[in-house]
Design a protein around this motif. Structure first.
Motif, PDB file in Angstrom:
ATOM      1  N   THR A   1       0.825  -1.207   0.000  1.00 21.70           N
ATOM      2  CA  THR A   1       0.000   0.000   0.000  1.00 21.70           C
ATOM      3  C   THR A   1       0.857   1.255   0.000  1.00 21.70           C
ATOM      4  O   THR A   1       0.605   2.200  -0.759  1.00 21.70           O
ATOM      5  CB  THR A   1      -0.938   0.014   1.221  1.00 21.70           C
ATOM      6  OG1 THR A   1      -1.750  -1.178   1.206  1.00 21.70           O
ATOM      7  CG2 THR A   1      -1.840   1.229   1.187  1.00 21.70           C
TER       8      THR A   1
ATOM      9  N   LEU B   1       2.708   1.598  -3.443  1.00 26.68           N
ATOM     10  CA  LEU B   1       1.835   2.051  -4.526  1.00 26.68           C
ATOM     11  C   LEU B   1       1.526   3.539  -4.427  1.00 26.68           C
ATOM     12  O   LEU B   1       1.207   4.178  -5.424  1.00 26.68           O
ATOM     13  CB  LEU B   1       0.525   1.255  -4.511  1.00 26.68           C
ATOM     14  CG  LEU B   1       0.625  -0.194  -4.981  1.00 26.68           C
ATOM     15  CD1 LEU B   1      -0.689  -0.918  -4.754  1.00 26.68           C
ATOM     16  CD2 LEU B   1       1.028  -0.264  -6.447  1.00 26.68           C
TER      17      LEU B   1
ATOM     18  N   LEU C   1       0.175   0.653 -13.913  1.00 29.39           N
ATOM     19  CA  LEU C   1      -0.095  -0.033 -12.657  1.00 29.39           C
ATOM     20  C   LEU C   1      -1.573  -0.359 -12.518  1.00 29.39           C
ATOM     21  O   LEU C   1      -1.953  -1.454 -12.092  1.00 29.39           O
ATOM     22  CB  LEU C   1       0.363   0.828 -11.471  1.00 29.39           C
ATOM     23  CG  LEU C   1       1.879   0.840 -11.194  1.00 29.39           C
ATOM     24  CD1 LEU C   1       2.214   1.914 -10.165  1.00 29.39           C
ATOM     25  CD2 LEU C   1       2.339  -0.529 -10.703  1.00 29.39           C
ATOM     26  N   ASP C   2      -2.419   0.605 -12.904  1.00 26.24           N
ATOM     27  CA  ASP C   2      -3.866   0.363 -12.858  1.00 26.24           C
ATOM     28  C   ASP C   2      -4.253  -0.775 -13.795  1.00 26.24           C
ATOM     29  O   ASP C   2      -5.104  -1.610 -13.469  1.00 26.24           O
ATOM     30  CB  ASP C   2      -4.629   1.636 -13.241  1.00 26.24           C
ATOM     31  CG  ASP C   2      -4.652   2.652 -12.113  1.00 26.24           C
ATOM     32  OD1 ASP C   2      -4.153   2.329 -11.022  1.00 26.24           O
ATOM     33  OD2 ASP C   2      -5.142   3.768 -12.328  1.00 26.24           O
TER      34      ASP C   2
ATOM     35  N   GLN D   1      -3.295  -4.043 -12.219  1.00 28.36           N
ATOM     36  CA  GLN D   1      -4.236  -4.420 -11.164  1.00 28.36           C
ATOM     37  C   GLN D   1      -5.547  -4.947 -11.749  1.00 28.36           C
ATOM     38  O   GLN D   1      -6.133  -5.897 -11.224  1.00 28.36           O
ATOM     39  CB  GLN D   1      -4.488  -3.227 -10.249  1.00 28.36           C
ATOM     40  CG  GLN D   1      -3.287  -2.893  -9.366  1.00 28.36           C
ATOM     41  CD  GLN D   1      -3.516  -1.665  -8.507  1.00 28.36           C
ATOM     42  OE1 GLN D   1      -3.887  -0.600  -9.005  1.00 28.36           O
ATOM     43  NE2 GLN D   1      -3.279  -1.792  -7.215  1.00 28.36           N
ATOM     44  N   GLU D   2      -5.999  -4.338 -12.842  1.00 28.04           N
ATOM     45  CA  GLU D   2      -7.208  -4.818 -13.508  1.00 28.04           C
ATOM     46  C   GLU D   2      -6.979  -6.217 -14.088  1.00 28.04           C
ATOM     47  O   GLU D   2      -7.853  -7.085 -14.021  1.00 28.04           O
ATOM     48  CB  GLU D   2      -7.601  -3.854 -14.628  1.00 28.04           C
ATOM     49  CG  GLU D   2      -8.126  -2.504 -14.133  1.00 28.04           C
ATOM     50  CD  GLU D   2      -8.354  -1.531 -15.276  1.00 28.04           C
ATOM     51  OE1 GLU D   2      -8.192  -1.949 -16.445  1.00 28.04           O
ATOM     52  OE2 GLU D   2      -8.687  -0.365 -15.010  1.00 28.04           O
TER      53      GLU D   2
ATOM     54  N   LEU E   1      -4.900  -8.433 -12.960  1.00 29.43           N
ATOM     55  CA  LEU E   1      -4.867  -9.348 -11.827  1.00 29.43           C
ATOM     56  C   LEU E   1      -6.281  -9.650 -11.335  1.00 29.43           C
ATOM     57  O   LEU E   1      -6.623 -10.801 -11.034  1.00 29.43           O
ATOM     58  CB  LEU E   1      -4.034  -8.743 -10.693  1.00 29.43           C
ATOM     59  CG  LEU E   1      -3.988  -9.532  -9.380  1.00 29.43           C
ATOM     60  CD1 LEU E   1      -3.402 -10.919  -9.598  1.00 29.43           C
ATOM     61  CD2 LEU E   1      -3.153  -8.766  -8.349  1.00 29.43           C
ATOM     62  N   ALA E   2      -7.133  -8.622 -11.273  1.00 23.22           N
ATOM     63  CA  ALA E   2      -8.508  -8.798 -10.795  1.00 23.22           C
ATOM     64  C   ALA E   2      -9.303  -9.725 -11.716  1.00 23.22           C
ATOM     65  O   ALA E   2     -10.128 -10.520 -11.253  1.00 23.22           O
ATOM     66  CB  ALA E   2      -9.196  -7.438 -10.694  1.00 23.22           C
TER      67      ALA E   2
ATOM     68  N   MET F   1       3.975  -7.469 -10.890  1.00 19.99           N
ATOM     69  CA  MET F   1       2.891  -8.388 -10.548  1.00 19.99           C
ATOM     70  C   MET F   1       3.068  -9.083  -9.198  1.00 19.99           C
ATOM     71  O   MET F   1       2.108  -9.195  -8.418  1.00 19.99           O
ATOM     72  CB  MET F   1       2.706  -9.428 -11.658  1.00 19.99           C
ATOM     73  CG  MET F   1       1.415 -10.226 -11.545  1.00 19.99           C
ATOM     74  SD  MET F   1      -0.075  -9.184 -11.581  1.00 19.99           S
ATOM     75  CE  MET F   1      -0.086  -8.685 -13.319  1.00 19.99           C
TER      76      MET F   1
ATOM     77  N   LEU G   1       2.020  -6.724  -6.498  1.00 21.09           N
ATOM     78  CA  LEU G   1       0.582  -6.466  -6.569  1.00 21.09           C
ATOM     79  C   LEU G   1      -0.211  -7.651  -6.032  1.00 21.09           C
ATOM     80  O   LEU G   1      -1.239  -7.476  -5.362  1.00 21.09           O
ATOM     81  CB  LEU G   1       0.167  -6.167  -8.013  1.00 21.09           C
ATOM     82  CG  LEU G   1       0.696  -4.860  -8.611  1.00 21.09           C
ATOM     83  CD1 LEU G   1       0.217  -4.714 -10.062  1.00 21.09           C
ATOM     84  CD2 LEU G   1       0.259  -3.654  -7.790  1.00 21.09           C
TER      85      LEU G   1
ATOM     86  N   THR H   1       0.010  -7.580  -2.323  1.00 15.87           N
ATOM     87  CA  THR H   1      -0.877  -6.536  -1.807  1.00 15.87           C
ATOM     88  C   THR H   1      -2.332  -7.006  -1.798  1.00 15.87           C
ATOM     89  O   THR H   1      -3.107  -6.654  -0.905  1.00 15.87           O
ATOM     90  CB  THR H   1      -0.759  -5.262  -2.670  1.00 15.87           C
ATOM     91  OG1 THR H   1       0.609  -4.845  -2.693  1.00 15.87           O
ATOM     92  CG2 THR H   1      -1.601  -4.134  -2.111  1.00 15.87           C
ATOM     93  N   SER H   2      -2.696  -7.815  -2.797  1.00 17.05           N
ATOM     94  CA  SER H   2      -4.075  -8.310  -2.898  1.00 17.05           C
ATOM     95  C   SER H   2      -4.385  -9.426  -1.912  1.00 17.05           C
ATOM     96  O   SER H   2      -5.527  -9.863  -1.813  1.00 17.05           O
ATOM     97  CB  SER H   2      -4.343  -8.822  -4.316  1.00 17.05           C
ATOM     98  OG  SER H   2      -3.687 -10.067  -4.537  1.00 17.05           O
TER      99      SER H   2
END
Length: 219
Positions: free
Chosen positions: A83, A86, A98-99, A102-103, A105-106, A126, A129, A132-133
């Motif tokens: 956190t 980032l 980065l966004d 993250q997308e 990864l989601a 990655m 990230l 972090t997730s």
């Protein structure tokens, strides 16, 4: 190419192993490793193996282990400091990418770990990230190990085959023609990298535009 091979052969084998291993490890472990040429290091390790300077099997094993361990360290960095990392201002220029990571990864989950290894920026960010997730480490490790084995073996072997092909081509058509072929290939790679960088800048510009449009108007 001949000059590059000569320089590699002048380095003691232990330093070739150490340098390649550290570059691959650092690219994944320190989160901002996208400035470190881990993929290039793996290919050069294969080139050194093609000349008999290092062992092919040992170089593959080293690169695979460095990739897996580096990713695992990156995961822990993301888990404990993600956190704050980032939110660092030094990453603002990469915010769009980065966004997008993250997308990715989601939507892809564990497969993002595997597929991300084959894209330079995703390969570097990655693991952190994912940490972090809070994805369970066991699940992360399964995709991480699979990606590390496929990626590491592929690029070391590519370097090995490139080194072998160079020597065979040079003995058949001569050094001059071989150098010309190498130049064409290098130019093609440069064009591909430029297109990739332009695409990344488009993503960043789109993010900045959207971010600017969504920003509250000053009173």
């Amino acid at each position: 190419m001949n000059s590059l091979m000569q320089r590699i052969l002048e380095i003691a084998p232990v330093w070739v192993y150490l340098t390649v291993g550290l570059l691959v490890f650092a690219e994944d472990a320190i989160f901002i490793g996208f400035v470190i040429p881990g993929e290039t290091a793996a290919v050069l390790g294969g080139v050194a193996a093609s000349q008999g300077h290092v062992q092919l099997w040992a170089m593959i094993l080293l690169v695979v282990l460095a990739a897996i361990v580096g990713d695992s360290v990156g995961y822990e960095v993301g888990k404990h400091f993600g956190t704050r990392l980032l939110g660092m201002s030094m990453l603002d220029r990469y915010r769009g990418r980065l966004d997008r990571a993250q997308e990715f990864l989601a939507h892809r989950g564990g497969w993002a770990v595997f597929l991300g290894r084959f894209t330079a920026f995703f390969r570097a960010v990655m693991p952190a990230l994912v940490g972090t997730s809070r994805m369970p480490y066991g699940r992360f490790l399964a995709y991480n190990a699979t990606g590390g084995i496929v990626w590491g073996t592929t690029f070391v072997v590519l370097g090995y085959l490139a080194g072998q092909s160079y020597e065979k081509l040079a003995s058949t058509v001569g050094r001059g023609m071989t150098i010309a072929v190498v130049v064409i290939v290098v130019v093609g790679l440069i064009v591909w990298k430029v297109r990739e960088r332009r695409h990344a800048k488009v993503i960043e510009a789109e993010y900045e535009t959207a971010h600017g449009e969504n920003a509250p108007e000053p009173h």
